[in-house]
Scaffold this active site. Structure first.
Site, PDB file in Angstrom:
ATOM      1  N   LYS A  44       1.074  -0.915   0.138  1.00  0.00           N
ATOM      2  CA  LYS A  44       0.275  -0.081   0.387  1.00  0.00           C
ATOM      3  C   LYS A  44       0.975   1.503   0.155  1.00  0.00           C
ATOM      4  O   LYS A  44       1.701   1.840   1.222  1.00  0.00           O
ATOM      5  CB  LYS A  44      -1.007   0.035   0.514  1.00  0.00           C
ATOM      6  CG  LYS A  44      -2.230   1.028   0.881  1.00  0.00           C
ATOM      7  CD  LYS A  44      -2.309   1.760   2.277  1.00  0.00           C
ATOM      8  CE  LYS A  44      -1.594   2.738   2.966  1.00  0.00           C
ATOM      9  NZ  LYS A  44      -1.702   4.197   2.072  1.00  0.00           N
ATOM     10  N   GLU A  79       9.938   1.698  10.878  1.00  0.00           N
ATOM     11  CA  GLU A  79      11.301   2.459  10.039  1.00  0.00           C
ATOM     12  C   GLU A  79      10.846   3.903  10.703  1.00  0.00           C
ATOM     13  O   GLU A  79       9.291   4.356   9.306  1.00  0.00           O
ATOM     14  CB  GLU A  79      11.888   2.916   8.561  1.00  0.00           C
ATOM     15  CG  GLU A  79      12.083   1.030   8.231  1.00  0.00           C
ATOM     16  CD  GLU A  79      13.343   1.711   9.313  1.00  0.00           C
ATOM     17  OE1 GLU A  79      14.471   2.087   9.680  1.00  0.00           O
ATOM     18  OE2 GLU A  79      14.073   0.144   9.151  1.00  0.00           O
ATOM     19  N   CYS A  97      14.115  10.902   6.681  1.00  0.00           N
ATOM     20  CA  CYS A  97      13.951  11.012   7.600  1.00  0.00           C
ATOM     21  C   CYS A  97      15.154  10.697   9.450  1.00  0.00           C
ATOM     22  O   CYS A  97      15.048  11.201   9.877  1.00  0.00           O
ATOM     23  CB  CYS A  97      13.041   9.203   8.563  1.00  0.00           C
ATOM     24  SG  CYS A  97      14.207   7.878   7.248  1.00  0.00           S
ATOM     25  N   GLU A 116      10.048  16.429  15.800  1.00  0.00           N
ATOM     26  CA  GLU A 116      10.230  16.105  14.032  1.00  0.00           C
ATOM     27  C   GLU A 116       9.690  17.004  13.929  1.00  0.00           C
ATOM     28  O   GLU A 116       8.593  16.647  13.310  1.00  0.00           O
ATOM     29  CB  GLU A 116      10.301  14.641  13.544  1.00  0.00           C
ATOM     30  CG  GLU A 116      10.230  14.520  11.893  1.00  0.00           C
ATOM     31  CD  GLU A 116       9.843  13.445  11.694  1.00  0.00           C
ATOM     32  OE1 GLU A 116       8.828  12.823  12.024  1.00  0.00           O
ATOM     33  OE2 GLU A 116      11.243  11.679  11.259  1.00  0.00           O
TER      34      GLU A 116
HETATM   35  P1  NAD Z   1       2.322   8.400   7.585  1.00  0.00           P
HETATM   36  O1  NAD Z   1       2.868   7.596   8.614  1.00  0.00           O
HETATM   37  O2  NAD Z   1       1.047   9.230   7.365  1.00  0.00           O
HETATM   38  O3  NAD Z   1       2.116   7.785   6.430  1.00  0.00           O
HETATM   39  C1  NAD Z   1       2.663   6.260   5.928  1.00  0.00           C
HETATM   40  C2  NAD Z   1       1.769   5.658   5.428  1.00  0.00           C
HETATM   41  O4  NAD Z   1       1.333   5.176   6.476  1.00  0.00           O
HETATM   42  C3  NAD Z   1       0.759   6.128   4.326  1.00  0.00           C
HETATM   43  O5  NAD Z   1       1.185   5.269   3.291  1.00  0.00           O
HETATM   44  C4  NAD Z   1       0.128   6.169   5.026  1.00  0.00           C
HETATM   45  O6  NAD Z   1      -1.220   5.961   4.460  1.00  0.00           O
HETATM   46  C5  NAD Z   1      -0.286   5.526   5.730  1.00  0.00           C
HETATM   47  N1  NAD Z   1      -0.863   5.039   6.984  1.00  0.00           N
HETATM   48  C6  NAD Z   1      -1.226   5.750   7.569  1.00  0.00           C
HETATM   49  N2  NAD Z   1      -2.671   5.555   8.643  1.00  0.00           N
HETATM   50  C7  NAD Z   1      -2.469   4.413   8.695  1.00  0.00           C
HETATM   51  C8  NAD Z   1      -3.075   2.773   9.786  1.00  0.00           C
HETATM   52  N3  NAD Z   1      -3.873   4.126  10.478  1.00  0.00           N
HETATM   53  N4  NAD Z   1      -3.155   2.511   9.560  1.00  0.00           N
HETATM   54  C9  NAD Z   1      -2.198   1.710   8.958  1.00  0.00           C
HETATM   55  N5  NAD Z   1      -1.720   3.015   7.680  1.00  0.00           N
HETATM   56  C10 NAD Z   1      -1.168   4.263   8.011  1.00  0.00           C
HETATM   57  O7  NAD Z   1       3.737   9.197   7.392  1.00  0.00           O
HETATM   58  P2  NAD Z   1       4.217  10.198   6.234  1.00  0.00           P
HETATM   59  O8  NAD Z   1       3.321  10.769   6.844  1.00  0.00           O
HETATM   60  O9  NAD Z   1       3.864   9.561   5.044  1.00  0.00           O
HETATM   61  O10 NAD Z   1       5.678  10.286   6.295  1.00  0.00           O
HETATM   62  C11 NAD Z   1       6.347  10.721   6.975  1.00  0.00           C
HETATM   63  C12 NAD Z   1       7.224  10.285   8.387  1.00  0.00           C
HETATM   64  O11 NAD Z   1       7.528   9.217   7.883  1.00  0.00           O
HETATM   65  C13 NAD Z   1       7.911  11.245   9.228  1.00  0.00           C
HETATM   66  O12 NAD Z   1       7.778  11.140  10.400  1.00  0.00           O
HETATM   67  C14 NAD Z   1       8.949  10.121   8.503  1.00  0.00           C
HETATM   68  O13 NAD Z   1       9.613  10.448   9.649  1.00  0.00           O
HETATM   69  C15 NAD Z   1       8.282   9.178   8.660  1.00  0.00           C
HETATM   70  N6  NAD Z   1       9.873   8.493   8.096  1.00  0.00           N
HETATM   71  C16 NAD Z   1      10.052   7.822   8.286  1.00  0.00           C
HETATM   72  C17 NAD Z   1      11.405   6.281   7.763  1.00  0.00           C
HETATM   73  C18 NAD Z   1      12.293   5.447   7.731  1.00  0.00           C
HETATM   74  O14 NAD Z   1      13.525   5.115   7.566  1.00  0.00           O
HETATM   75  N7  NAD Z   1      13.085   5.740   9.131  1.00  0.00           N
HETATM   76  C19 NAD Z   1      11.630   6.984   6.115  1.00  0.00           C
HETATM   77  C20 NAD Z   1      10.265   7.663   5.686  1.00  0.00           C
HETATM   78  C21 NAD Z   1       9.904   8.830   6.235  1.00  0.00           C
END
Ligand code: NAD
Length: 487
Positions: A170, A245, A279, A377
Site C-alpha cells: 500500500k 522505520e 527521516c 520532528e
Molecule cells: P504516515 O505515517 O502518515 O504515513 C505512512 C503510510 O502509512 C502511508 O502509506 C499512510 O497511508 C499509512 N497509514 C496512515 N495511517 C495508517 C493506519 N491507521 N493504518 C495503516 N497505515 C496507515 O507518514 P508520512 O506522513 O507518509 O511520512 C512521514 C513520516 O515518515 C515521518 O515521520 C518520517 O520520519 C517517517 N519516515 C521514516 C523513514 C525511516 O526509514 N525511518 C523514512 C521515511 C519517512
C-alpha cells in the site's frame, strides 16, 4: 494528467471506472497530475488471498530464479528512470536532478545490494545437534510513505521477493503514481501473479485492513511514529512480525577540530536535501562555543545556495514541500520555535513569492532542550543550532531524544569522530558527511523503529529460522558445514 489507475492485484489491473478516486496534486503549483482508485477492505481481501495462493510456489522457487526477477525489476527501474523521476517531481516536488539520482538511483542501488545479500546468504547450517534453516516469513503487508517513495517500496518488495515472501503493497496516497509505474514494470517482467500486488488508498481503510488481516504474517512499515505505534498494537492481536522505520531528530556533533566550511556544507546538505523531508536528516547541530560565531556565519552564507524554486528546472536545489498539508505542519513548528525563544538566523515563516507549498530554508540558533523545536520532528528544511562547552555535554545533548535514527560527527581526526559515533544511541552515524549507505543496515534505536532495512540485515528481516533437531549431519552435501542459498 495521466489516467486514473486501478489497483494491481493478482497480476492484473482492476477497472477504475465508477470507483472513488484519490487525486494527486503537484505541490509546486497545485495542478492535478493524476489519480488512483481509493481501495477498501474488499480490495485488500482479494490481494491477500492472491498473495497467500502465490506464496508456496514462489517460496519453492530456487533463489537463483527469484534473483532473476529482482534483477529484472532493477532493469525496469533503469529503463523507466526518466519517467519515474518526472513522476516523483510532479507528485512530491523532488528537484528533477535529485529525483533521478537520489530517488530513482538509490532505489536501483537498494535492489542490487539486496541481491548481493541474497546471494551471500547461508540458508542452512549445522548448529549443535540441529540442522538450522531459514524460510520466508509468508505474506507481507508493505506500507510506505511519500518522501522517498520508490526507495522505500524497493527496500520492502525487493527483500520480500528475494526471501520468498509474497507482498501486498500500500503506497502512500500522497505520492502513489510512481508505484503505479512499479506495477507496470512487474507486469513487463512477468512476475508471477500474486507475488506483489498493489492496493492504492488511505491508511485508515486500506492500511489498517492489511495490518489487521489474520492472513498477513508480517507488516513492514515506514512512516510516522504515531502510525507505527498503532501498527505495533494492531499487529499484536495476531502476533504478526513487525518491522518499523519511523521518524528521527538526528544530531550532528561538530568537534572543536572540525573544518567549519566542510561541516556546514555537509550538515545543510543533510538537513535541506529533499526539502528536509528525510527521516535521517541531521536537524540538530551541536557546535562548540569556540566555533559558534564562525559556524553560524558560514551557515547563513551556505543557506543562500538552497534557494527554493521550480523542481522541474534542472538547476533547482530545493523544491516545494510535498503538499500544502506538510507546509502547514512545518509552519506550526516554526511558530513553536519562535514562541519558545529560538533566535532566527535565516529563513523563517515569511511566505515566498512562489505559488506552491514552498518554505524558506531556515536556521534557528540558541536552541535549548526545553524548546519543542529541539525534540519534535519537523520534516521540513529547518535546522537548529545548540552550543556546547565540553564534548561530554554534546554527547548528552545528541542522545537527548525519544528518537535514535541517525547522527553525524565531524572532526579532523576520524578516530576521534569514531569514538563519538560509537557513543550515539542511533542506528546509523555518518562521519565527516558520509551519507546513506544502502549496502549497510538502516533503522532506528528507541522510538525510531524496530528492525533493519537494506543489505543483508534488511533481507534477513523477511526470514524465519527453523531448527530441525537431530538432523545436524543431514546438510545437503553431507560434508560442508554451511551452504549458500545460491547453489
Ligand atoms: P504516515 O505515517 O502518515 O504515513 C505512512 C503510510 O502509512 C502511508 O502509506 C499512510 O497511508 C499509512 N497509514 C496512515 N495511517 C495508517 C493506519 N491507521 N493504518 C495503516 N497505515 C496507515 O507518514 P508520512 O506522513 O507518509 O511520512 C512521514 C513520516 O515518515 C515521518 O515521520 C518520517 O520520519 C517517517 N519516515 C521514516 C523513514 C525511516 O526509514 N525511518 C523514512 C521515511 C519517512
Amino acid at each position: 494528467m495521466t489516467g486514473v489507475r486501478g489497483h494491481y492485484i493478482d497480476g492484473a489491473w482492476t477497472d477504475p471506472v465508477g470507483r472513488e478516486v484519490i487525486a494527486v496534486d503537484n505541490p509546486a503549483d497545485g495542478s492535478m497530475v493524476g489519480a488512483v482508485v481509493a481501495g477498501d477492505a474488499g480490495d485488500v481481501e482479494r490481494a491477500v488471498t492472491a498473495a497467500r495462493r502465490a506464496f508456496n510456489p514462489w517460496a519453492a522457487r530456487p533463489m537463483a530464479e527469484r534473483i532473476t526477477f529482482v534483477e529484472a525489476l532493477a532493469g525496469g527501474l533503469e529503463r523507466h528512470r526518466d519517467r519515474l523521476a518526472e513522476t516523483l517531481t510532479a507528485e512530491m516536488g523532488a528537484p528533477i536532478a535529485f529525483a533521478r539520482t537520489a530517488q530513482v538511483g538509490v532505489a536501483i542501488g537498494d535492489l542490487l545490494h539486496l541481491i548481493a545479500a541474497a546471494k551471500a546468504h547461508i540458508d542452512r547450517e549445522s548448529v549443535s545437534n540441529s540442522l538450522v534453516v531459514t524460510e520466508p516469513v509468508g505474506v507481507v503487508a508493505a506500507i510506505t510513505p511519500w518522501n522517498f517513495p520508490l526507495h522505500q517500496i524497493m527496500l520492502k518488495i525487493g527483500a520480500a521477493m528475494l526471501a520468498g515472501c509474497t507482498t501486498v503493497l500500500k503506497p502512500s496516497e500522497m505520492a502513489p503514481l510512481n508505484a503505479a509505474i512499479v506495477g507496470e514494470i512487474l507486469d513487463e517482467i512477468a512476475l508471477p501473479a500474486g507475488v506483489v500486488s498493489i492496493v492504492f488508498g488511505d491508511g485508515p481503510r486500506v492500511g489498517s485492513s492489511l495490518v489487521e488481516h489474520p492472513d498477513v504474517d508480517m507488516v513492514t512499515f515506514t512512516g510516522s511514529r504515531g502510525v507505527g505505534e498503532y501498527i505495533a498494537r494492531a499487529a499484536a492481536a495476531t502476533i504478526k512480525k513487525v518491522a518499523l522505520e519511523l521518524g528521527g531528530k538526528s544530531a550532528a556533533v561538530i568537534l572543536d577540530d572540525a573544518p567549519v566550511h566542510d561541516s556546514v556544507a555537509g550538515v545543510l546538505r543533510s538537513c535541506f536535501a529533499n526539502t528536509g523531508q528525510t527521516c535521517a536528516a541531521l536537524t540538530r547541530v551541536l557546535v562548540p562555543e569556540s566555533l559558534r560565531d564562525e559556524w553560524e556565519r558560514a551557515a547563513v552564507t551556505e543557506a543562500a545556495r538552497w534557494q527554493p524554486g521550480d523542481p522541474s528546472a534542472s538547476g533547482t536545489a530545493m523544491g516545494p514541500l510535498a503538499s500544502s498539508l506538510q507546509r502547514a505542519r512545518v509552519l506550526t513548528h516554526m511558530a513553536a520555535a519562535q514562541e519558545d525563544g529560538a533566535r532566527l538566523l535565516v529563513g523563517g515563516p515569511e511566505p515566498l513569492n512562489l505559488p506552491g507549498a514552498y518554505v524558506r530554508p531556515t536556521i534557528y540558533s540558541d536552541v535549548t532542550p526545553e524548546m519543542r523545536i529541539f525534540h519534535e520532528e519537523v520534516f521540513g528544511p529547518v535546522l537548529t543550532i545548540t552550543g556546547y562547552d565540553v564534548l561530554e555535554d554534546a554527547i548528552t545533548l545528541a542522545n537527548n531524544s525519544i528518537y535514535g535514527l541517525s547522527g553525524g560527527v565531524w572532526s579532523a581526526d576520524r578516530r576521534r569522530a569514531l569514538d563519538v559515533a560509537l557513543r550515539l544511541r542511533t542506528g546509523t552515524v555518518g562521519i565527516n558527511g558520509a551519507g546513506l549507505d544502502v549496502g549497510a543496515p538502516f533503522g532506528g534505536y528507541k522510538q525510531s523503529g524496530l528492525g533493519r532495512e537494506a543489505g543483508s540485515r534488511g533481507f534477513e528481516e523477511f526470514l524465519e529460522v527453523k531448527a530441525v533437531m537431530g538432523a545436524a549431519e543431514l546438510l545437503d552435501d553431507g560434508r560442508a558445514e554451511k551452504t549458500r542459498s545460491v547453489r
